[in-house]
Design a protein around this motif. Structure first.
Motif, PDB file in Angstrom:
ATOM      1  N   UNK A  80      11.697 -27.947  44.277  1.00 33.59           N
ATOM      2  CA  UNK A  80      13.009 -28.175  43.677  1.00 33.59           C
ATOM      3  C   UNK A  80      12.972 -28.382  42.177  1.00 33.59           C
ATOM      4  N   UNK A  81      11.947 -27.839  41.513  1.00 36.92           N
ATOM      5  CA  UNK A  81      11.777 -28.072  40.077  1.00 36.92           C
ATOM      6  C   UNK A  81      12.001 -26.822  39.228  1.00 36.92           C
ATOM      7  N   UNK A  82      12.469 -25.740  39.837  1.00 38.53           N
ATOM      8  CA  UNK A  82      12.534 -24.486  39.090  1.00 38.53           C
ATOM      9  C   UNK A  82      13.486 -24.549  37.897  1.00 38.53           C
ATOM     10  N   UNK A  83      14.617 -25.221  38.040  1.00 41.03           N
ATOM     11  CA  UNK A  83      15.627 -25.232  36.972  1.00 41.03           C
ATOM     12  C   UNK A  83      15.134 -25.898  35.691  1.00 41.03           C
ATOM     13  N   UNK A  84      14.122 -26.719  35.795  1.00 44.15           N
ATOM     14  CA  UNK A  84      13.565 -27.369  34.600  1.00 44.15           C
ATOM     15  C   UNK A  84      12.184 -26.819  34.265  1.00 44.15           C
ATOM     16  N   UNK A  85      11.744 -25.820  35.020  1.00 42.83           N
ATOM     17  CA  UNK A  85      10.404 -25.278  34.820  1.00 42.83           C
ATOM     18  C   UNK A  85      10.401 -24.249  33.694  1.00 42.83           C
ATOM     19  N   UNK A  86       9.226 -24.042  33.116  1.00 37.41           N
ATOM     20  CA  UNK A  86       9.054 -23.145  31.989  1.00 37.41           C
ATOM     21  C   UNK A  86       9.967 -23.515  30.825  1.00 37.41           C
ATOM     22  N   UNK A  87      10.051 -24.827  30.557  1.00 33.18           N
ATOM     23  CA  UNK A  87      10.777 -25.291  29.386  1.00 33.18           C
ATOM     24  C   UNK A  87       9.960 -25.050  28.131  1.00 33.18           C
ATOM     25  N   UNK A  88      10.527 -25.411  27.000  1.00 38.20           N
ATOM     26  CA  UNK A  88       9.856 -25.124  25.723  1.00 38.20           C
ATOM     27  C   UNK A  88       8.606 -25.972  25.512  1.00 38.20           C
ATOM     28  N   UNK A  89       8.402 -27.011  26.324  1.00 38.51           N
ATOM     29  CA  UNK A  89       7.189 -27.830  26.207  1.00 38.51           C
ATOM     30  C   UNK A  89       6.081 -27.380  27.153  1.00 38.51           C
ATOM     31  N   UNK A  90       6.326 -26.323  27.926  1.00 38.70           N
ATOM     32  CA  UNK A  90       5.327 -25.814  28.866  1.00 38.70           C
ATOM     33  C   UNK A  90       4.127 -25.239  28.115  1.00 38.70           C
TER      34      UNK A  90
ATOM     35  N   UNK B 120      17.708 -16.840  14.784  1.00 31.54           N
ATOM     36  CA  UNK B 120      18.502 -17.919  14.191  1.00 31.54           C
ATOM     37  C   UNK B 120      18.310 -19.268  14.865  1.00 31.54           C
ATOM     38  N   UNK B 121      17.624 -19.290  16.012  1.00 27.00           N
ATOM     39  CA  UNK B 121      17.562 -20.545  16.750  1.00 27.00           C
ATOM     40  C   UNK B 121      16.297 -20.612  17.592  1.00 27.00           C
ATOM     41  N   UNK B 122      15.844 -21.840  17.850  1.00 29.91           N
ATOM     42  CA  UNK B 122      14.782 -22.053  18.822  1.00 29.91           C
ATOM     43  C   UNK B 122      15.271 -21.643  20.204  1.00 29.91           C
ATOM     44  N   UNK B 123      14.361 -21.179  21.068  1.00 28.39           N
ATOM     45  CA  UNK B 123      14.763 -20.928  22.454  1.00 28.39           C
ATOM     46  C   UNK B 123      15.089 -22.232  23.166  1.00 28.39           C
ATOM     47  N   UNK B 124      15.980 -22.167  24.146  1.00 24.90           N
ATOM     48  CA  UNK B 124      16.265 -23.350  24.963  1.00 24.90           C
ATOM     49  C   UNK B 124      15.216 -23.528  26.040  1.00 24.90           C
ATOM     50  N   UNK B 125      14.615 -22.420  26.479  1.00 25.61           N
ATOM     51  CA  UNK B 125      13.537 -22.467  27.470  1.00 25.61           C
ATOM     52  C   UNK B 125      12.829 -21.127  27.428  1.00 25.61           C
ATOM     53  N   UNK B 126      11.844 -20.948  28.326  1.00 26.12           N
ATOM     54  CA  UNK B 126      11.207 -19.649  28.509  1.00 26.12           C
ATOM     55  C   UNK B 126      11.451 -19.146  29.930  1.00 26.12           C
ATOM     56  N   UNK B 127      12.530 -19.597  30.524  1.00 27.70           N
ATOM     57  CA  UNK B 127      12.873 -19.246  31.899  1.00 27.70           C
ATOM     58  C   UNK B 127      13.987 -18.203  31.879  1.00 27.70           C
ATOM     59  N   UNK B 128      13.687 -16.919  32.169  1.00 28.94           N
ATOM     60  CA  UNK B 128      14.712 -15.869  32.048  1.00 28.94           C
ATOM     61  C   UNK B 128      15.771 -15.903  33.139  1.00 28.94           C
ATOM     62  N   UNK B 129      15.491 -16.556  34.253  1.00 32.17           N
ATOM     63  CA  UNK B 129      16.434 -16.549  35.375  1.00 32.17           C
ATOM     64  C   UNK B 129      17.660 -17.394  35.063  1.00 32.17           C
ATOM     65  N   UNK B 130      17.465 -18.518  34.414  1.00 33.75           N
ATOM     66  CA  UNK B 130      18.587 -19.425  34.139  1.00 33.75           C
ATOM     67  C   UNK B 130      19.125 -19.264  32.715  1.00 33.75           C
ATOM     68  N   UNK B 131      18.523 -18.381  31.930  1.00 32.89           N
ATOM     69  CA  UNK B 131      18.925 -18.214  30.531  1.00 32.89           C
ATOM     70  C   UNK B 131      20.346 -17.679  30.428  1.00 32.89           C
ATOM     71  N   UNK B 132      21.106 -18.272  29.544  1.00 34.93           N
ATOM     72  CA  UNK B 132      22.474 -17.823  29.276  1.00 34.93           C
ATOM     73  C   UNK B 132      22.700 -17.618  27.782  1.00 34.93           C
ATOM     74  N   UNK B 133      21.636 -17.629  27.003  1.00 32.85           N
ATOM     75  CA  UNK B 133      21.760 -17.554  25.562  1.00 32.85           C
ATOM     76  C   UNK B 133      20.688 -16.617  25.002  1.00 32.85           C
ATOM     77  N   UNK B 134      21.042 -15.922  23.928  1.00 34.22           N
ATOM     78  CA  UNK B 134      20.117 -14.967  23.335  1.00 34.22           C
ATOM     79  C   UNK B 134      18.928 -15.654  22.682  1.00 34.22           C
ATOM     80  N   UNK B 135      19.030 -16.933  22.358  1.00 32.35           N
ATOM     81  CA  UNK B 135      17.883 -17.624  21.771  1.00 32.35           C
ATOM     82  C   UNK B 135      16.711 -17.649  22.738  1.00 32.35           C
ATOM     83  N   UNK B 136      16.997 -17.639  24.044  1.00 35.89           N
ATOM     84  CA  UNK B 136      15.945 -17.571  25.059  1.00 35.89           C
ATOM     85  C   UNK B 136      15.568 -16.133  25.374  1.00 35.89           C
ATOM     86  N   UNK B 137      16.570 -15.289  25.638  1.00 36.09           N
ATOM     87  CA  UNK B 137      16.264 -13.915  26.059  1.00 36.09           C
ATOM     88  C   UNK B 137      15.643 -13.085  24.937  1.00 36.09           C
TER      89      UNK B 137
END
Length: 568
Positions: free
Chosen positions: A194-204, A49-66
Motif C-alpha cells: 500500500x505504499x505505491x502512491x508515495x513511492x519513487x519520490x524525489x528523495x528515492x 522551470x521547476x523541480x519534479x514532484x516525484x519520479x513516479x509516472x503513474x501518478x504524475x499530473x504535472x510536466x515537472x515530473x513527466x
C-alpha cells in the motif's frame, strides 16, 4: 505585460519586427541544422522551470515530473510525430480479432530494465491490472483505459505475448497503449504494502528508479539540476545497426526564471531554448554570430485557458453561483482580448484559440465552434441580463455581493503572468476585482489535484491528436476534470452529454463518424465554457549549431527522438 505598456509593445512589434512581419511564421522553418555524421558522447543541456514532484509516472499530473520520466519509461506503442500514425515500441507487432474485441501484442525480446532483468509480459499485465486499474492509485490513465465504465482484461499468453480483451470495440486502443510500462519485480511488493502512491519520490535513491528508456537517472540536486546518463543496454538501433542513444548525458538545469533561461542559452550554458515570443526580438539579431539556429515548428498542441472552480464543497456558495452560471463565463470570454495578447505578449507568434482541439490536431479540430469576440460592451450586457448590477462602478450579484475572486497562475511562466495582467485590467473595466496571484508551479498543481483550494486559475495542457486521450479532463468523473473533478455523477446535463459523446467516440470505428462526435463535443465546450481558451502559441526553439539529430515537427517540437540527438 500590463495594459499600460500596450503602446510600447506595439512599437516594438512595428519597429523591431517590421522587416520580418510578413514572413515570420515561415522563415524559421528551415530543413534542419546542418547535419554531420552521428557520433557518440557529449551532453545535451536544457532548462526546466521547476523541480519534479516525484519520479513516479503513474501518478504524475504535472510536466515537472513527466519532463523527467519521459526519458526513463516507455509504452507498448508510440505516435509517429510526423504522420500521427501509431507505431510499435515495446510491442513489436500486434493482431486483432474480426470483432475488434481481442488484441494480441507481441513484445520485443531484447528489452531490458535498467537492472538487467528482461521485460516480459508479466510487467505489462502488472502495470495495467495492479497500477492503472488499481482504484487506490490516482492514475489518470485509468480514465482513458475505461470503456463505458468497464476495464480491459489484460492477460499473459507467454513471456513475450499479451492479450487485451475489450468489452466492446475501442477505436483509441493503440493510442492509449502508449502509457508507460513499469517493472513488476521492483514495484509489486510496494503495491501490496500500500505504499505505491508515495513511492519513487524525489528523495528515492536514484538507482532504485528502474525503467527501460534511453536514459537513467544519475544525479538530482534540488533547485539546481537533474542529470540523466545513457542506458548502456537500450534496445533501439540506428539505421546502420548502431546502438542508441548517441549522447552520454542529458543535464536539466532547474531555472524557474525564464529571463535567466535566455541568458544561460546566450552564454552557451544550455544546448536548446524553448523560446517565448518576446525572446525572438532578442535572439534573432544574434542568430548568425551566436552559433545557434532559430526553428519554428508551427502551432503547438498546447492550450492555455481560464477555469473557475465549480466544486460546491470548496468555495463560498455565492461564488459558486457565479462560476456555475454560463452567462458569467460567457461574459468573461468576451473580456479576453486575444488580439492584444497575440500582439503584446506573443509578439505575433500565436493565433486565437476557440476550440478544445487546436488547429495542430488536424483531423479532429472543429473550426466552426462558437467564438467570443473581444467586447466589454457585450460582456456588460450579458452580466446585466443575468441579474448582476453596478453600484459605484463595482459589479455586484443580485444578492448584493461584490464580484471579487482570486486568480492564480504559475509565477515561473512569464507569458501566463503577462496574459493574466491583461485579463485583470479588462475585468476591472467590467467592475470586477480580480486578485491576481502568480504562485510556484508545484504549489498550483497541488491546489488543482489535491486540496482544490482555489477560485480561478490560468493553466495549460499539452494536448494531442487523439481526443479520447483527453478523457481524464473531459469526463465528469475524470481525475483532471479540473473545474469539478471526480464527480460521482455528472453535475450538469451538458457534462452528461460530453460523457456520452466520449463513450460514443471511443466505440465508433468509422473515422468520419468519430470526427462528427468529437466536433459535437467541441461545440458544447465552446457554448458552456468550462474552460475559456486564450491563444495557441507557435513553437519557437533556438538550438545550438553543435547539436545534430534535430528534426522539426509541430507535434513534437524539434527533438521528437532524443535517442537520435548527438553533439557534433
Amino acid at each position: 505585460m500590463g495594459s499600460s505598456k500596450k503602446f510600447i509593445a506595439l512599437l516594438l512589434i512595428l519597429g523591431i519586427l517590421s522587416g520580418i512581419s510578413c514572413t515570420q511564421k515561415k522563415e524559421e522553418k528551415k530543413a534542419a541544422v546542418q547535419e554531420g555524421e552521428p557520433k557518440y558522447g557529449g551532453s545535451f543541456v536544457l532548462d526546466v522551470i521547476s523541480d519534479p514532484k516525484s519520479f513516479n509516472p503513474v501518478i504524475a499530473k504535472e510536466t515537472s515530473t513527466t519532463a523527467v520520466t519521459g526519458y526513463l519509461f516507455e509504452g507498448l506503442t508510440q505516435m509517429n510525430p510526423f504522420t500521427t500514425e501509431i507505431e510499435p515500441n515495446l510491442a513489436k507487432s500486434w493482431e486483432f480479432s474480426k470483432d475488434g474485441k481481442v488484441w494480441t501484442f507481441y513484445l520485443r525480446d531484447d528489452v531490458k530494465w535498467f537492472d538487467g532483468r528482461p521485460l516480459t509480459a508479466d510487467d505489462v499485465v502488472f502495470t495495467y491490472t495492479q497500477l492503472y486499474y488499481n482504484k487506490s492509485i490516482p492514475a489518470d490513465a485509468r480514465d482513458i483505459l475505461t470503456i463505458e465504465g468497464k476495464e480491459i482484461k489484460v492477460e499473459r499468453v507467454d513471456d513475450h505475448t499479451v492479450r487485451f480483451i475489450l468489452p466492446k470495440p475501442f477505436a483509441p486502443l493503440l493510442s492509449a497503449l502508449g502509457f508507460d510500462i513499469l517493472p513488476r519485480h521492483i514495484l509489486e511488493p510496494v503495491v501490496k504494502a500500500g505504499r505505491f502512491n508515495s513511492h519513487w519520490g524525489v528523495n528515492t535513491p536514484l538507482a532504485q528508479i528502474i525503467g527501460t528508456g534511453p536514459f537513467m537517472l544519475s544525479e538530482y540536486a534540488p533547485s539546481q539540476r537533474i542529470v540523466l546518463k545513457k542506458n548502456p543496454n537500450y534496445w533501439k538501433k540506428d539505421k546502420k545497426g548502431n546502438s542508441l542513444p548517441y549522447l552520454d548525458n542529458i543535464t536539466m538545469l532547474i531555472v524557474p526564471d525564464l529571463n535567466s533561461s535566455i541568458l544561460k542559452f546566450q552564454a552557451g550554458e544550455t544546448s536548446m531554448l524553448s523560446m517565448r515570443p518576446e525572446d525572438y526580438t532578442v535572439l534573432k539579431p544574434q542568430e548568425e554570430k551566436g552559433n545557434f539556429t532559430i526553428l519554428n515548428a508551427g502551432p503547438t498542441l498546447s492550450t492555455t485557458f481560464l477555469i473557475f472552480n465549480q466544486n460546491p464543497k470548496r468555495i463560498p456558495s455565492y461564488k459558486w453561483k457565479w462560476f456555475t452560471n454560463k452567462a458569467f463565463r460567457q461574459a468573461i470570454a468576451h473580456a479576453i482580448d486575444k488580439e492584444t495578447i497575440i500582439n503584446n505578449v506573443m509578439f505575433g507568434f500565436a493565433s486565437p484559440q476557440d476550440a478544445a482541439m487546436t488547429v495542430s490536431s488536424r483531423f479532429f479540430h472543429n473550426p466552426n465552434v462558437r467564438k467570443y469576440e473581444y467586447s466589454l460592451e457585450k460582456a456588460k450586457k450579458i452580466l446585466l441580463e443575468a441579474g448582476f448590477t453596478y453600484k459605484g462602478g463595482a459589479l455586484h450579484d443580485k444578492d448584493g455581493n461584490p464580484v471579487e475572486f482570486t486568480f492564480l497562475t504559475n509565477a515561473e511562466n512569464t507569458v501566463r503572468v503577462n496574459i493574466g495582467n491583461i485579463i485583470k485590467s479588462d475585468l476591472q473595466k467590467l467592475g470586477m476585482k480580480m486578485n491576481f496571484q502568480p504562485i510556484q508551479f508545484n504549489t498550483l498543481v497541488t491546489k488543482l489535484d489535491a486540496t482544490f483550494d482555489w477560485e480561478a486559475v490560468m493553466i495549460g495542457l499539452t494536448g494531442g491528436v487523439e481526443p479520447h486521450n483527453g478523457k481524464n479532463v473531459w469526463y465528469s468523473s475524470g481525475q483532471l476534470h479540473m473545474w469539478y473533478p471526480k464527480q460521482q455523477r455528472p453535475a450538469t446535463p451538458w457534462e452528461a452529454e460530453i460523457d456520452r459523446l466520449f463513450d460514443e467516440g471511443a466505440a465508433e470505428l468509422d473515422k468520419e463518424k468519430r470526427k462528427k462526435t468529437y466536433w459535437m463535443w467541441q461545440e458544447i465546450v465552446a457554448e458552456e465554457l468550462p474552460v475559456i481558451y486564450t491563444v495557441t502559441p507557435v513553437a519557437l526553439h533556438a538550438v545550438s549549431n553543435n547539436v545534430g539529430g534535430i528534426k522539426i515537427t509541430a507535434l513534437a517540437g524539434v527533438i521528437p527522438y532524443i535517442e537520435e540527438v548527438y553533439i557534433k
